[in-house]
Design a protein around this motif. Structure first.
Motif, short mmCIF file in Angstrom:
data_model
loop_
_atom_site.label_atom_id
_atom_site.label_comp_id
_atom_site.label_asym_id
_atom_site.label_seq_id
_atom_site.Cartn_x
_atom_site.Cartn_y
_atom_site.Cartn_z
N GLU A 709 1.47 -0.78 0.14
CA GLU A 709 -0.19 0.37 -0.16
C GLU A 709 1.56 0.82 -0.16
OE1 GLU A 709 -3.10 0.33 0.05
OE2 GLU A 709 -3.65 -1.61 0.66
N GLU A 750 -4.39 2.02 9.47
CA GLU A 750 -4.75 3.27 8.87
C GLU A 750 -5.68 3.55 10.97
OE1 GLU A 750 -8.54 3.09 6.70
OE2 GLU A 750 -9.28 5.16 7.46
N GLU B 87 -13.22 -4.89 3.08
CA GLU B 87 -13.07 -3.97 1.58
C GLU B 87 -13.46 -4.94 0.72
OE1 GLU B 87 -11.39 -4.06 4.25
OE2 GLU B 87 -12.03 -1.34 4.69
N THR B 221 -8.38 8.57 -1.08
CA THR B 221 -8.11 7.31 -1.24
C THR B 221 -9.43 6.82 -0.33
OG1 THR B 221 -5.72 7.93 -1.24
CG2 THR B 221 -6.91 5.76 -0.70
N VAL B 223 -9.73 3.37 1.15
CA VAL B 223 -8.32 1.94 2.15
C VAL B 223 -8.91 0.80 1.52
CG1 VAL B 223 -7.18 1.42 3.99
CG2 VAL B 223 -7.05 3.76 3.76
N GLY B 224 -7.61 0.04 0.45
CA GLY B 224 -8.44 -1.22 0.59
C GLY B 224 -9.65 -1.26 -0.76
N TYR B 227 -10.26 5.04 -5.88
CA TYR B 227 -10.28 6.01 -5.33
C TYR B 227 -10.96 6.99 -5.54
CZ TYR B 227 -5.43 4.99 -5.70
OH TYR B 227 -3.90 4.85 -4.76
#
Lengths: 861, 233
Positions: A709, A750, B87, B221, B223-224, B227
């Motif tokens: 990532e 995160e 996700e 972003t 996450v996972g 965008y």
């Protein structure tokens, strides 16, 4: 797995009806609903038998075409079919080449190992330990034999008996054993009786204090001693040891004798003896020492009717020596009836082998003799007496024996010395004169002295060499053991062992710790000399290794199972479990000899110990991890229940206050209560999210699924979530120009960043600046959150990342804080193989930082 | 006739369903509630709603299956309601044609913003046969599709062809989440798995159009998942 039961139908002659009885029994079983299958019955069985066969399902024969057509029992089909009970006739049968096992009883053992019950038949003369007795009665040597343990360990033995006359009456053609039938019948009954007494004992361990020892040699007659002792041991229920003493004679043994020795050892092993190879010059002393140490009560020796020769004239008989050394031991002497001629031939061969000529050695000899002759001529010139010359020559012989290898030079030198001395230094000079009285005695004495000196020197030399070899082996074993003791980790143990075996046996080695059928790859140690070791990993070889795993027995080249394999495989056994298999390449017909096998076995037991130790320490570590995890879990639970109670009480209180006092509440109080509920709920949600993160960490490996990532994206996501919750917070974020790709579980990291920033906000207040920084340090991506708050209290440091802090040690402030949050951060970072730390800045405020490795992500996700 | 937009709310938890419908009704939407997958499918055919809020955890069938079934015949905007940490599920739903997703727990404003974006998108597609407008403006960022020029605060930004392609793709779907796979397929074709390359390109774009790449204003972003270009700053 439960081992299958073996039932043997036992008879004393062909035609007593063993097969009939077996099939009859099988039929009953079949009619009772048992899953019975006929594995093998002689195709030309009698009509009555064939009639019984009807209806019972049978496996097809396996057809062998090479080297000649025949029909065999199809073992693999039987293992595949896996019935409850299988009928396999003729236990003693020898399989044709091309079949996996050399003997049928090995097939049957495999069947029993997988839990299949077996019915089989055997005749009395096929029993190994009775082989020689039967031979002495019938004068027929039966080649097809079955080791006694098969018979002894059978769960059921049914003796099928019939009057000899009746057998003859029924089968006209059986005449061969007619005269011996009564005797064979008696032996069979005795054997059956032995079996019963063996099985009726409550405890199976050999309790009597009798322990037998049998001395064997490379003579074929030793087999008789071994069989005799086996029977004796069986009758007495005593353990027994077979001893071979390796002395300086051993090296001189011809190939033939070594083979016989090997077959004797194998016979002993088959009959269930423990085999010991001892080293020592004097056989009697060595045996006596061993017997004393191992508590032997009876010694069995074979005795040949050797006439005393000149050489052995003054040596006491072996058994006499034993008796003089051991006064409390019973000695049994088994006469040796072998034909002497055979033995002679061996000895001739033996010496022929010894005589090898080497020019270099011969030159040495001639050189030394020349020097001595020259020296002697000088001494004679100065009138030194001839007795001095004689001494000089004896010195020369001694010298020659020392520096040359082999008898021949010493002996030749002694004879030559006599001639030289006689020719040059004895009157009449420069002529041979043996007949003169004084000369004759001198010559004779000198020859004898030279000969004895030469042989003695030679003997000392070979003994020293032997001792050296022995010492080397012991040293190697000691060295391996020492190294294994300090070696940790299965891989290291395997590599170490492999290297040693390869070095010592000078062969390629393959080691399996896991059954190839279950994916065990095996570690191959290839010698540089045989660059093509692929054959060791071929499907065929792997199946041999698998067989060894499954059957806990050696197999491959030089054994009775998988003879055509290219390597010799031995199991590493510990407490009845196969921990691994060692395979040693025997490419090009170089099978291992007995001492190499014994050496392998010794190494095997050392390795077994090392592996066992490794397993125990692994287990211990696993237990430690488990308890650690258990502790963590219970601490977490305690912390959660403590932390959840507070906001829940708040929500409950506020909501019931609103519901119960609807009219009396003014708008402001009403809104305040609602806001409280909202705040508490948000806190609870964050808490639950944190807890959910923990569940993403793999329980067993404490690991996470990592994907590469962009670190800055994760950071940005965390910041944006924080911004939503604390819109007015002053946060400064810095990321490097370089894009950092870090293998991680994005959601978890995160979460970590959010927790750290939240923690910073809580401890520094909303007014001050919070700095969030991402940078690269070597191979690590570093995330840093620093605040300008009050810093971390000294007494909190030890418990900073603990989920549960003993009451009273916790600062009042953190009672509803991130106690769990930080501990979760810690476990997440740890699961990423990262490092987490916290410290106070000099200018005030705390810094929490963690770093994650930039390499090592699983690319498969 | 009622001009209110009809929203089908598929949610089996009564408490959540109650609070969402309260919010929606107060914001001038008309709400139909379904508590199971089958009911959702039935009500979709019956009422032809303008938008569907679909919870993936349903008692009778997998929410993903409901999504697939509806997508077989309808282009109605669907917003997935899912729990955090799932996700993979989100990406699957988006790749199967869901328009957007929202993660539990969510705030009122967030929910309404997502609904607005989704409805606007569907209207765009329905009302204009030529959805290709020639330019788009978001805050200080403007993209002129005809001239292929990207400007930030009236200063031209120099993008590589690939970066421009990514910008165009995101801006044409402004407000919507695009999954990594989707972007990669659109830009590099179906057979390339250049996850790393996409990240590098995104990092470069961010350094060109954002003031602080760690606090992006325009492209955020998920996450996972992927965008999203924001539709309002």
């Amino acid at each position: 797995m439960l081992r299958g039961h073996l039932k043997i139908f036992f008879g004393y002659a062909a035609g007593v009806g063993k097969t009939y009885a077996m099939l009859d029994d099988a039929k009953v079983q079949y009619q009772n609903g048992v899953d019975v299958v006929i594995g093998y019955i002689k195709p030309n069985s009698s009509a009555e038998n064939m009639a019984l066969l009807k209806g019972i399902p049978a496996l097809p024969y396996r057809k062998i075409t090479d080297p000649k057509a025949c029909y065999e029992f199809d073992l693999d089909a039987a293992l595949e079919r896996k019935p409850k009970l299988i009928i396999v006739d003729e236990l003693a049968h020898t399989n044709h080449p091309g079949v996996r096992n050399r003997k049928r009883y090995q097939d049957i053992e495999e069947l029993l190992n997988v839990g299949i019950d077996v019915y089989t038949t055997v005749d009395v003369w096929n029993i190994e330990s009775l082989n020689d007795i039967v031979e002495s009665i019938t004068h027929v040597n039966v080649k097809e034999t079955v080791p006694d343990y098969i018979f002894d360990h059978a769960e059921k033995v049914q003796l099928i008996d019939m009057e000899p006359d009746e057998i003859i009456h029924r089968n006209e053609e059986i005449l061969l054993t007619r005269d011996y039938m009564p005797q064979l019948r008696e032996i069979a009954m005795r054997k059956a009786a032995d079996w019963i007494s063996h099985h009726s004992r409550v405890s199976t361990d050999k309790t009597t204090n009798t322990k037998l020892l049998v001395c064997i040699s490379s003579s074929p007659s030793s087999a008789k001693c071994i069989r005799w002792t086996a029977r004796m041991a069986e009758a007495l229920h005593a353990p027994w040891v077979v001893v071979y003493v390796e002395n300086n004679q051993h090296e001189r043994l011809g190939e033939e004798s070594k083979k016989i020795l090997q077959s004797n050892v194998e016979l002993a092993e088959q009959l269930g003896a423990e085999v010991a190879t001892l080293n020592g010059k004097d056989i009697a002393t060595t045996v006596a020492q061993y017997a004393k140490l191992s508590g032997i009560t009876n010694i069995v020796v074979g005795k040949s009717r050797n006439k005393k020769t000149l050489a052995t004239l003054f040596e006491p008989y072996f058994e006499d020596k034993l008796i003089s050394l051991l006064d409390n031991i019973e000695i049994h002497i088994i006469p040796d009836n072998e034909i002497k001629k055979k033995y002679r031939r061996f000895s001739m061969q033996r010496y022929k082998k010894k005589v090898t000529f080497s020019l270099k050695e011969a030159l040495k000899m001639i050189g030394i003799l020349a020097i001595i002759t020259y020296l002697s001529s000088i001494l004679t010139a100065f009138n030194f007496g001839s007795q001095n010359i004689i001494l000089l020559y004896i010195l020369a012989v001694l010298f020659i024996s020392r520096v040359t290898s082999g008898y021949i030079y010493g002996i030749t030198a002694s004879i030559l010395s006599v001639f030289l001395q006689n020719y040059f230094f004895m009157e009449p000079y420069n002529a041979f004169q043996f007949l003169r009285k004084e000369n004759a005695i001198t010559v004779f004495a000198m020859l004898i002295t030279a000969l004895i000196t030469s042989t003695m020197t030679h003997r000392i030399k070979t003994q020293a060499e032997l001792a050296q070899v022995r010492e080397q082996r012991i040293e190697v074993l000691y060295e391996i053991n020492k190294k294994l003791l300090v070696t940790r980790g299965l891989d290291h143990i395997v590599t170490l062992t492999g290297e040693y075996i390869m070095k010592l046996l000078e062969r390629s080695v393959i080691l399996y710790l896991e059954d190839p059928i279950h994916g065990g790859k095996g570690t191959l140690m290839l010698r540089q000399e045989d660059p093509d070791g692929d054959y060791l990993q071929s499907e065929k070889e792997r199946s041999v290794a698998h067989w060894v795993f499954a059957n806990q027995k050696r197999a491959g080249a030089g054994t009775d199972t998988f003879i055509e394999a290219k390597a010799y495989y031995v199991p590493i056994l510990s407490q009845g479990n196969v921990l691994g298999v060692i395979g040693v390449a025997c490419h090009g017909d170089k099978t291992l000899n007995h001492s190499n096998r014994a050496f392998l076995r010794r190494i095997g037991s050392l390795v077994a110990m090392a592996l066992e130790r490794q397993r125990l320490s692994d287990e211990q570590r696993q237990i430690l991890i488990e308890t650690e995890k258990e502790k963590m879990r219970s601490n977490l639970l305690r912390a959660i229940s403590h932390d959840l109670r507070t906001p829940l009480t708040g929500i409950l209180g506020a909501s019931s206050a609103i519901l119960e006092n609807k009219e009396r509440l003014d708008q402001e109080t009403h809104d305040k209560l609602i806001t409280n509920i909202k705040d508490d709920s948000q806190w609870l949600i964050r808490m639950v999210e944190n807890l959910l993160s923990v569940t993403r960490i793999n329980e067993d490996t404490a690991n996470v699924t990592k994907t590469p990532e962009a670190a800055e994206e994760i950071m940005a996501a965390a910041i944006s979530r924080i911004r939503k919750r604390f819109p007015n917070q002053n946060i400064r974020v810095t990321v490097p120009e370089e894009l950092l790709m870090v293998p991680m579980d994005g959601t978890l990291i995160e979460q970590v960043i959010i927790n750290l920033i939240e923690n910073a906000i809580k401890h520094s207040g909303s007014e001050t600046l919070i700095t969030v920084l991402l940078k690269r340090e070597d191979d690590m991506a570093v995330f840093e959150v620093s605040d300008r708050g009050e810093g971390i209290a000294e007494k909190d440091f030890p418990y900073l990342f603990e989920s549960y802090v003993p009451d009273g040690l916790r600062t009042a402030d953190s009672s509803r804080g991130m106690g769990i949050g930080l501990s979760i951060c810690m476990s997440i970072v740890k699961a990423h193989q990262g490092i987490m730390e916290a410290y106070n800045q000099q200018e005030g405020g705390a810094v929490f930082r963690f770093s994650l490795p930039l390499q090592g992500g699983d690319e498969n996700e | 006739m009622n001009n209110k937009l009809v929203i089908l709310l598929v949610e089996d938890e009564l408490a959540i369903s109650n609070f969402i419908s309260t919010i929606l009704v107060h914001n001038e939407y008309s709400v139909i509630k379904a508590e199971s997958g089958r009911e959702a499918l039935r009500l979709t055919t019956l009422n032809n709603p303008d938008l569907i809020l679909l919870d993936l955890g349903l008692p009778d069938m997998d929410g993903i299956q409901v999504l697939k079934d509806i997508r077989e015949w309808s282009n109605v905007p669907i917003i997935i309601v899912s729990a955090r940490g799932h996700e993979r599920e989100k990406v699957e739903a988006l790749d199967l044609g869901a328009d957007d997703y929202i993660t539990k727990p969510f705030g009122t404003s967030e929910l309404l913003a997502r609904i607005r974006t989704a409805v606007r998108h569907s209207h765009k597609i329905m009302e204009e046969n030529h959805p290709e407008t020639d330019r788009i403006v978001i805050g200080g960022l403007s993209i002129d599709y005809d001239k292929r020029i990207v400007k930030l605060e009236d200063k031209e930004i120099h993008l590589t062809p690939i970066e421009y392609k990514i910008m165009t793709l995101l801006s044409r779907n402004v407000g919507k989440v695009l999954t990594h796979d989707f972007i990669m397929k659109e830009i590099w074709g179906p057979y390339v798995n250049e996850n790393q390359t996409l990240r590098v390109n995104m990092a470069n774009i961010r350094r060109k159009i954002e003031i602080n790449p760690a606090e992006p204003k325009y492209i955020v972003t998920e996450v996972g998942v992927g965008y999203r270009m924001v539709d309002e700053v």
